[in-house]
Design a protein around this motif. Structure first.
Motif, PDB file in Angstrom:
ATOM      1  N   ALA A  41       0.863  -1.173   0.000  1.00 33.76           N
ATOM      2  CA  ALA A  41       0.000   0.000   0.000  1.00 33.76           C
ATOM      3  C   ALA A  41       0.903   1.227   0.000  1.00 33.76           C
ATOM      4  O   ALA A  41       1.883   1.278   0.730  1.00 33.76           O
ATOM      5  N   PRO A  42       0.623   2.213  -0.872  1.00 33.60           N
ATOM      6  CA  PRO A  42       1.460   3.416  -0.851  1.00 33.60           C
ATOM      7  C   PRO A  42       1.372   4.090   0.519  1.00 33.60           C
ATOM      8  O   PRO A  42       0.300   4.175   1.098  1.00 33.60           O
ATOM      9  N   GLU A  43       2.524   4.502   0.991  1.00 37.10           N
ATOM     10  CA  GLU A  43       2.541   5.161   2.308  1.00 37.10           C
ATOM     11  C   GLU A  43       1.873   6.521   2.199  1.00 37.10           C
ATOM     12  O   GLU A  43       2.333   7.407   1.506  1.00 37.10           O
ATOM     13  N   GLU A  44       0.787   6.655   2.876  1.00 35.89           N
ATOM     14  CA  GLU A  44       0.099   7.947   2.867  1.00 35.89           C
ATOM     15  C   GLU A  44       0.706   8.827   3.947  1.00 35.89           C
ATOM     16  O   GLU A  44       1.098   8.361   5.023  1.00 35.89           O
ATOM     17  N   GLU A  45       0.728  10.070   3.633  1.00 34.15           N
ATOM     18  CA  GLU A  45       1.194  11.025   4.624  1.00 34.15           C
ATOM     19  C   GLU A  45       0.155  11.091   5.743  1.00 34.15           C
ATOM     20  O   GLU A  45      -1.030  11.274   5.492  1.00 34.15           O
ATOM     21  N   MET A  46       0.589  10.867   6.970  1.00 37.12           N
ATOM     22  CA  MET A  46      -0.379  10.823   8.066  1.00 37.12           C
ATOM     23  C   MET A  46      -0.608  12.232   8.615  1.00 37.12           C
ATOM     24  O   MET A  46       0.266  12.812   9.260  1.00 37.12           O
ATOM     25  N   GLU A  50      -6.228  18.146  13.152  1.00 39.04           N
ATOM     26  CA  GLU A  50      -6.018  19.570  13.441  1.00 39.04           C
ATOM     27  C   GLU A  50      -7.197  20.127  14.200  1.00 39.04           C
ATOM     28  O   GLU A  50      -8.310  19.616  14.135  1.00 39.04           O
ATOM     29  N   GLU A  51      -6.960  21.183  14.862  1.00 38.69           N
ATOM     30  CA  GLU A  51      -8.004  21.744  15.730  1.00 38.69           C
ATOM     31  C   GLU A  51      -9.196  22.243  14.941  1.00 38.69           C
ATOM     32  O   GLU A  51     -10.339  22.026  15.304  1.00 38.69           O
ATOM     33  N   GLU A  52      -8.888  22.916  13.797  1.00 34.16           N
ATOM     34  CA  GLU A  52     -10.000  23.537  13.070  1.00 34.16           C
ATOM     35  C   GLU A  52     -10.752  22.533  12.201  1.00 34.16           C
ATOM     36  O   GLU A  52     -11.641  22.874  11.437  1.00 34.16           O
ATOM     37  N   MET A  53     -10.338  21.249  12.323  1.00 37.15           N
ATOM     38  CA  MET A  53     -10.930  20.200  11.503  1.00 37.15           C
ATOM     39  C   MET A  53     -12.434  20.138  11.714  1.00 37.15           C
ATOM     40  O   MET A  53     -12.920  20.157  12.838  1.00 37.15           O
ATOM     41  N   MET A  54     -13.172  20.017  10.575  1.00 36.87           N
ATOM     42  CA  MET A  54     -14.621  19.905  10.674  1.00 36.87           C
ATOM     43  C   MET A  54     -14.994  18.514  11.176  1.00 36.87           C
ATOM     44  O   MET A  54     -14.193  17.606  11.149  1.00 36.87           O
ATOM     45  N   ASP A  55     -16.217  18.384  11.558  1.00 38.09           N
ATOM     46  CA  ASP A  55     -16.700  17.094  12.027  1.00 38.09           C
ATOM     47  C   ASP A  55     -16.775  16.133  10.847  1.00 38.09           C
ATOM     48  O   ASP A  55     -17.408  16.407   9.840  1.00 38.09           O
ATOM     49  N   HIS A  56     -16.116  14.983  10.935  1.00 41.50           N
ATOM     50  CA  HIS A  56     -16.168  14.007   9.856  1.00 41.50           C
ATOM     51  C   HIS A  56     -15.849  12.630  10.394  1.00 41.50           C
ATOM     52  O   HIS A  56     -15.320  12.480  11.499  1.00 41.50           O
ATOM     53  N   LEU A  57     -16.148  11.630   9.611  1.00 45.95           N
ATOM     54  CA  LEU A  57     -15.873  10.251   9.996  1.00 45.95           C
ATOM     55  C   LEU A  57     -14.406   9.916   9.727  1.00 45.95           C
ATOM     56  O   LEU A  57     -13.794  10.463   8.812  1.00 45.95           O
ATOM     57  N   GLY A  58     -13.874   9.016  10.528  1.00 46.94           N
ATOM     58  CA  GLY A  58     -12.531   8.521  10.244  1.00 46.94           C
ATOM     59  C   GLY A  58     -11.501   9.044  11.207  1.00 46.94           C
ATOM     60  O   GLY A  58     -11.640  10.144  11.759  1.00 46.94           O
ATOM     61  N   ASP A  59     -10.468   8.236  11.438  1.00 41.97           N
ATOM     62  CA  ASP A  59      -9.400   8.617  12.352  1.00 41.97           C
ATOM     63  C   ASP A  59      -8.085   8.851  11.614  1.00 41.97           C
ATOM     64  O   ASP A  59      -7.044   8.964  12.214  1.00 41.97           O
ATOM     65  N   GLY A  60      -8.141   8.893  10.301  1.00 36.79           N
ATOM     66  CA  GLY A  60      -6.944   9.162   9.510  1.00 36.79           C
ATOM     67  C   GLY A  60      -5.979   8.004   9.414  1.00 36.79           C
ATOM     68  O   GLY A  60      -4.911   8.121   8.825  1.00 36.79           O
ATOM     69  N   SER A  61      -6.332   6.858   9.942  1.00 33.28           N
ATOM     70  CA  SER A  61      -5.387   5.743   9.997  1.00 33.28           C
ATOM     71  C   SER A  61      -5.003   5.224   8.617  1.00 33.28           C
ATOM     72  O   SER A  61      -3.973   4.566   8.468  1.00 33.28           O
ATOM     73  N   LEU A  62      -5.816   5.462   7.600  1.00 30.91           N
ATOM     74  CA  LEU A  62      -5.441   5.016   6.248  1.00 30.91           C
ATOM     75  C   LEU A  62      -4.957   6.175   5.395  1.00 30.91           C
ATOM     76  O   LEU A  62      -4.773   6.055   4.194  1.00 30.91           O
ATOM     77  N   GLY A  63      -4.788   7.350   6.025  1.00 29.87           N
ATOM     78  CA  GLY A  63      -4.355   8.501   5.256  1.00 29.87           C
ATOM     79  C   GLY A  63      -5.544   9.215   4.638  1.00 29.87           C
ATOM     80  O   GLY A  63      -6.698   8.843   4.858  1.00 29.87           O
ATOM     81  N   VAL A  64      -5.235  10.252   3.879  1.00 30.56           N
ATOM     82  CA  VAL A  64      -6.301  11.048   3.279  1.00 30.56           C
ATOM     83  C   VAL A  64      -6.040  11.228   1.798  1.00 30.56           C
ATOM     84  O   VAL A  64      -4.936  11.019   1.320  1.00 30.56           O
ATOM     85  N   ALA A  65      -7.111  11.612   1.083  1.00 26.38           N
ATOM     86  CA  ALA A  65      -6.951  12.064  -0.298  1.00 26.38           C
ATOM     87  C   ALA A  65      -7.329  13.534  -0.308  1.00 26.38           C
ATOM     88  O   ALA A  65      -8.328  13.920   0.291  1.00 26.38           O
ATOM     89  N   GLU A  66      -6.498  14.362  -0.926  1.00 30.15           N
ATOM     90  CA  GLU A  66      -6.787  15.789  -0.935  1.00 30.15           C
ATOM     91  C   GLU A  66      -7.195  16.236  -2.326  1.00 30.15           C
ATOM     92  O   GLU A  66      -6.599  15.836  -3.322  1.00 30.15           O
ATOM     93  N   VAL A  67      -8.258  17.052  -2.374  1.00 28.44           N
ATOM     94  CA  VAL A  67      -8.700  17.580  -3.658  1.00 28.44           C
ATOM     95  C   VAL A  67      -8.544  19.091  -3.607  1.00 28.44           C
ATOM     96  O   VAL A  67      -9.203  19.762  -2.804  1.00 28.44           O
ATOM     97  N   ASP A  68      -7.640  19.615  -4.444  1.00 28.76           N
ATOM     98  CA  ASP A  68      -7.409  21.066  -4.434  1.00 28.76           C
ATOM     99  C   ASP A  68      -8.526  21.791  -5.159  1.00 28.76           C
ATOM    100  O   ASP A  68      -9.261  21.195  -5.952  1.00 28.76           O
ATOM    101  N   GLU A  69      -8.587  23.073  -4.936  1.00 28.99           N
ATOM    102  CA  GLU A  69      -9.618  23.888  -5.574  1.00 28.99           C
ATOM    103  C   GLU A  69      -9.523  23.754  -7.092  1.00 28.99           C
ATOM    104  O   GLU A  69      -8.422  23.732  -7.648  1.00 28.99           O
TER     105      GLU A  69
END
Lengths: 447, 265, 381
Positions: A41-46, A50-69
């Motif tokens: 599995a590609p190593e995702e940046e963990m 963050e404090e300002e993080m919105m309410d969402h599901l998940g604990d980040g254990s599998l990493g994230v996918a980011e979609v830029d503007e």
């Protein structure tokens, strides 16, 4: 000496043919079951929460996918869109496209499926496409594959990369579980499906034969494919459970045309019913030749959704057969995410593509896609101009799906990714010249 | 060349039946025939002598059209046939008894003879020729239904000649008739050839066994490394010491050959 | 010259006559013995089981074996003969081309497919026009003629375009080319007719029904009779006609054949045409019996027909037919007759394995095939 060596070489050549002939079946599953394990599995940046993080599901254990503007959320469609089974895969892919359109943007970000990928309905095709998918770490989830054989190879690769895979039409029990709490040999965490588990289909057919038709001796034939093998086995197990006798269980090769030997093998057990959940053209030959074999003159022929196609039903030898398959009487079921009904979908499909879908799994595909998009919505948050999707959150959402209303009915996911409505019907095909009536001629419902 | 001319004085005005004019032929880079001139007149029995790789077989192949000459002309009965295929030449009356006989071993003797008449349509005449072959070789008649491969060497030679005769040839080419036969059979074989010739057949024979060949031939040529080095009557050739030195001596090299050629010229 | 003085005369003629047995020899012998033993034990177990299902030997070999009824056994044999006669017809083409050109034309199976496809198209057109039902025999003759023409043409064009330019090249080169031609024809079929399997129109009831004579389906009688007639016609053509003799002559010695005035190229074209016609005929029979064709229809029957040609002795026409019949019957009967009594499971999936084992066994026991002649090497020089 030279002649001897030639003889030996000829013998070895023949042995190779021999091996090729024997190894034709089942190989695929074993080859590919081990292969994907090598892929890391590609190593995702963990990302630290963050404090300002919105309410969402998940604990980040599998990493994230980011979609830029300005960019779009990436999901993929992986279906059998060419070859013999394109009738199954193309409506699946179109179901994905329409679902994305109906669902609309997620937190203001559009969704893109790129180019529709092809699983070729084979382990090789599934593996090649999956490798292409995981090479792009912006992808969050995949709708596919069409065929169980392809999923066996694709699912480990895709889920190991932190993505989820939701299949609209895989039905092999090996991909999820035995429904009794044991994972199938090809189960991968992160794999889900909206299609039924064939254990239900096998059980449905078994119950119909044993209880409704009152036949106590039955035989089954598969063609070595994981789907056909799994379903034939499910039928045999359920039938014995009910008290019936399985008088024969054997296989054919997909290219076989002369079915007299296999039918004779089956006839030796003296069955009243013969279940062959395989495909064309081998199915054509079994249907045509069964009544000519001594001992099978009056056998009742049964098949499954793999042969529930217009091309097969048109053949004169199929008159009188019974077919099991997913319940396609969707009625006014409504997809809760888009508010569309099956009728809405079908009329739009016909306008766009000039005809009704050829196979029944478009609805499963549509529901699979809206589920994935719901999951992405629940597992993502906007950070500045960027949408951050928590991969574990996507799985958390899908694991928790319960009584979601889809086109196929009420959807709940079990712990091994089986989310289908699990509604099976058996139809009686009486007249090859009137297929539409046959398809609606439901003689048995399960459960 | 004076002696050769005198030997054929009586036929000098006639058109040769088969002729090679300044023919050159190549196998890839190998220059196999160099300016070869040959002329065979109707009714003659002539022979082409030469050691291994002297170009004898090439000459036959060129005559039959299995090999195209790079320059020069092959003339059959007054017609230049350079561009004509073998089948055309066979139809025009040329045929060959190949080296080692080369019968169709898996076919019957009868079929072998029938194939000899492949280009002919006159079934009555074919039947008559068949009878003539039986007369010539009574043994062959006994073996008609047998596969040719099961015959003895001598019988095979008869069938091979019979097969060639079945095409109603005007000139019969014979490639090494003594090759691969027991000495007694060789003698018998040359008697056969002589017999066919006496019956009126034009025969062009390629041989290594000069004494035997010249014993029955009218005229002969000696070929060395693709060049005609001697051209004379059979008696003159047998008497010519150059034949001994250049050819029967075992072809010891070009020098002697060149000398012999000079002598002949 | 045995025993004591062997050491003294190492190079003596005796040494040459009684060649030392090499490891390859031992291996081949072991393979032969085990193959034959396997077949023998299976057969014996089957016979034991037929005599008495509780026979201890049969029980020992496979406690679950059920045996076959006479009708079932007959059904298997007849179906094997029907299938085998089609293999035989295809095998003729392999054998004839090998005979004249000395290479295996692997695209020949695709010529058969072209024949079956042509029959499919023509018969459906006839069915649309209503002629198929009203005059079945007439229609059958018509599709046979069309299919034979098309498949012969395919074979001839193949020879002209793909193989003739390679005449004189090492044999491996046209062989590889033929694999390419095979792919070309399969893909051409996909492009022209699509990848799905296609059906022949429904045949009249008398073709489908079993007949009182031996309880055989009409279609199988038709296949067997037509195949036998085609074979007889071909035998007559090759054995009795002038062209046939020319073909055999070219096969044996093309150079001398041309010396007889035979046009070798034209004879080779005729060989391809005749082989193609037989394959086309087999294609129609296939269509009548199985009523479905797909672009890959030619592959497996092609490989089996090739095996049949080798089993019969490649280059031998009667051998090709005998090889086809033996492979057809072996793969039909073998799994249930030999493997089932041995307790092998899922035997019907092993039919291809049985077909190719047949090839192995024959090659081990008679390397030149059942009817192959072993001519000394110099004879083919």
């Amino acid at each position: 000496m030279k002649r001897k060596l030639l003889t030996l070489l000829a013998a070895l050549f023949a042995l190779t043919l021999f091996a090729a002939a024997c190894g034709d079946n089942g190989d695929d599953a074993t080859d590919t079951a081990t292969a994907p394990a090598a892929t890391e599995a590609p190593e995702e940046e963990m990302d630290e929460p963050e404090e300002e993080m919105m309410d969402h599901l998940g604990d980040g254990s599998l990493g994230v996918a980011e979609v830029d503007e300005g960019e779009e959320i990436q999901i993929r469609s992986l279906n059998a869109i060419t070859g013999d089974v394109a009738f199954l895969g193309l409506p699946n892919q179109r179901g994905v496209e329409l679902a994305i359109e109906h669902f609309g943007p997620i937190h203001g970000f559009g969704v893109d499926i790129g180019t529709g990928l092809d699983d070729l309905c084979s382990a090789d095709g599934g593996q090649a496409a999956a490798q292409a998918i995981v090479a792009d770490d912006s992808v969050v989830g995949v709708i596919g594959t069409s065929c169980s054989g392809a999923a066996v190879a694709a699912a480990p690769l895709i889920t190991n990369a932190g993505m989820v895979m939701i299949s609209p039409s895989n039905t092999s029990p090996a991909l999820t579980s035995d429904l009794a709490g044991t994972a199938g040999e090809n189960y991968s965490v992160g794999y889900y499906r909206t299609a039924h588990n064939d254990l239900y289909q096998g059980a449905a057919m078994a119950e119909f034969v044993y209880e409704d038709l009152g036949l106590t001796n039955a035989a089954a034939i598969h063609d070595g494919d994981p789907y056909t093998q799994g379903l034939a086995q499910a039928f045999a197990d359920a039938y014995e459970e009910l008290g019936g006798t399985v008088t024969g269980f054997t296989g054919v090769n997909k290219e076989d045309t002369d079915m007299v030997p296999v039918l004779t093998e089956i006839a030796a057990g003296g069955p009243d019913a013969l279940f062959f959940p395989i495909f064309q053209p081998a199915g054509d030959h079994i249907a045509a030749q069964a009544s000519g074999v001594a001992g099978l003159e009056n056998v009742v022929l049964l098949a499954a959704d793999g042969l529930l196609t217009d091309g097969f039903l048109e053949l004169s030898q199929t008159a009188g057969m019974y077919f099991s398959g997913p319940d396609v009487r969707f009625g006014d079921n409504t997809n809760e995410s888009t508010g569309r009904t099956a009728d809405d979908f079908l009329s739009e499909y016909e306008t766009l593509y000039g005809g009704a879908p050829e196979a029944a799994f478009w609805a499963h595909s549509y529901d699979a896609t809206t589920l994935l998009l719901e999951a992405v919505e629940a597992a993502s948050y906007v950070d500045g101009d960027t949408l951050v999707i928590d991969r574990q959150g996507v799985r958390d959402y899908l694991n928790g799906v319960s009584d979601y209303s889809g086109l196929i009915g009420s959807i709940s996911c079990d712990e091994f990714g089986d989310c289908g409505a699990q509604r099976i019907t058996v139809i009686h095909h009486e007249d090859p010249n009137d297929i539409a009536t046959s398809k609606a001629n439901v003689v048995f419902e399960y459960p | 060349m004076s002696s050769a001319d005198s030997g054929t004085a009586s036929s000098a005005e006639r058109v040769p039946l088969l002729e090679m004019r300044k023919v050159n032929a190549h196998y890839g880079a190998v220059h196999a025939l160099r300016d070869v001139d040959l002329s065979i007149y109707e009714g003659e029995l002539v022979c082409l002598l030469g050691g291994n790789a002297s170009g004898k077989s090439t000459t036959l192949k060129t005559l039959l059209g299995m090999l195209k000459p790079t320059s020069g002309e092959v003339v059959l009965d007054g017609e230049v046939v350079n561009d004509r295929p073998t089948s055309y030449r066979v139809a025009r009356g040329i045929t060959m008894v190949p080296e080692n006989r080369r019968l169709f071993k898996r076919l019957t003797v009868r079929e072998n003879l029938q194939l000899g008449a492949y280009l002919r349509k006159d079934s009555d005449a074919i039947a008559a020729d068949m009878e003539r072959v039986y007369e010539l070789f009574p043994r062959v008649k006994e073996r008609l239904a047998q596969k040719a491969g099961t015959l003895s060497g001598g019988e095979q030679q008869m069938v091979a000649i019979g097969r060639a005769l079945m095409s109603q040839p005007r000139v019969l080419l014979m490639d090494e008739p003594s090759m691969g036969l027991a000495p007694a059979l060789v003698q018998q074989n040359f008697e056969l050839i002589s017999q066919i010739h006496e019956a009126g057949m034009t025969v062009f024979m390629v041989e290594q066994n000069a004494n035997m060949a010249l014993g029955i031939a009218d005229r002969g040529w000696v070929l060395q490394t693709g060049r005609v080095v001697l051209d004379d009557t059979a008696e003159a050739l047998l008497a010519n010491p150059a034949l001994r030195t250049s050819y029967l001596g075992g072809g010891k090299g070009n020098d002697e050959g060149e000398t012999a050629a000079d002598d002949a010229g | 010259m045995n025993g004591s003085d062997v050491g003294a005369s190492r190079v003596a003629p005796t040494g040459r006559r009684r060649r030392r047995r090499t490891r390859v020899d031992w291996f081949l012998t072991a393979l032969r013995v085990s193959m034959i033993a396997l077949v023998a034990v299976g057969l014996l177990a089957f016979i034991a089981q037929e005599i008495n299902p509780d026979n201890p030997f049969a029980r020992w070999a496979n406690p679950d074996a059920t045996g076959l009824t006479g009708a079932q056994f007959r059904g298997l044999v007849i179906s094997g003969i029907a299938q085998g006669s089609m293999y035989g017809l295809i095998a003729l083409g392999y054998s004839m081309v090998y005979g004249v050109l000395g290479f295996i034309n692997f695209a020949h199976g695709e010529v058969f497919m072209v024949g079956a496809m042509t029959g499919m198209i023509t018969s459906n057109k006839l069915a649309d026009a209503g002629l198929w039902e009203s005059n079945f025999i007439g229609s059958l003759v018509f599709i046979v003629v069309v299919s034979i023409i098309v498949s012969s043409l395919t074979a001839v064009v193949m020879e002209r375009v793909a193989y003739r330019p390679l005449r004189g090249a090492p044999r491996l080169i046209p062989l590889i080319t033929s694999i390419g031609v095979s792919f070309f024809l399969q893909n051409a079929s996909v492009v022209l007719l699509g990848p799905a399997s296609k059906s022949y129109p429904d045949v009249p009831d008398w073709v489908k029904a079993k007949h009182t004579f031996l309880q055989i389906e009409g279609a199988k009688i038709l296949v067997i009779v037509v195949a036998a007639l085609s074979m007889a016609a071909l035998w007559y053509y090759v054995d009795r006609t002038k062209t046939g003799k020319a073909m055999r002559a070219v096969a044996e010695d093309a150079e001398i054949a041309s010396l007889m005035g035979i046009d070798v190229n034209r004879t080779i074209v005729k060989v391809f045409a005749v082989g193609g016609a037989m394959a086309g005929m087999a294609g129609i029979l296939w269509g009548i019996l199985f009523r479905s064709v797909i672009h890959t229809t030619g592959f497996l029957p092609g490989i089996k027909a090739f095996s049949a040609a080798v089993v019969g002795g490649i280059g031998h026409l009667g051998g090709a037919m005998a090889g086809g019949l033996s492979i057809g019957v072996a793969e039909s009967v073998g799994p249930l007759l030999i493997l089932e009594p041995l307790g092998v499971s899922g035997v019907s999936q092993l039919r291809d394995a049985v077909a190719f084992s047949m090839l192995i066994i024959v090659l081990l026991v008679r390397p030149a095939g059942l009817f192959g002649e072993r001519l000394p090497a110099e004879d083919r020089a």
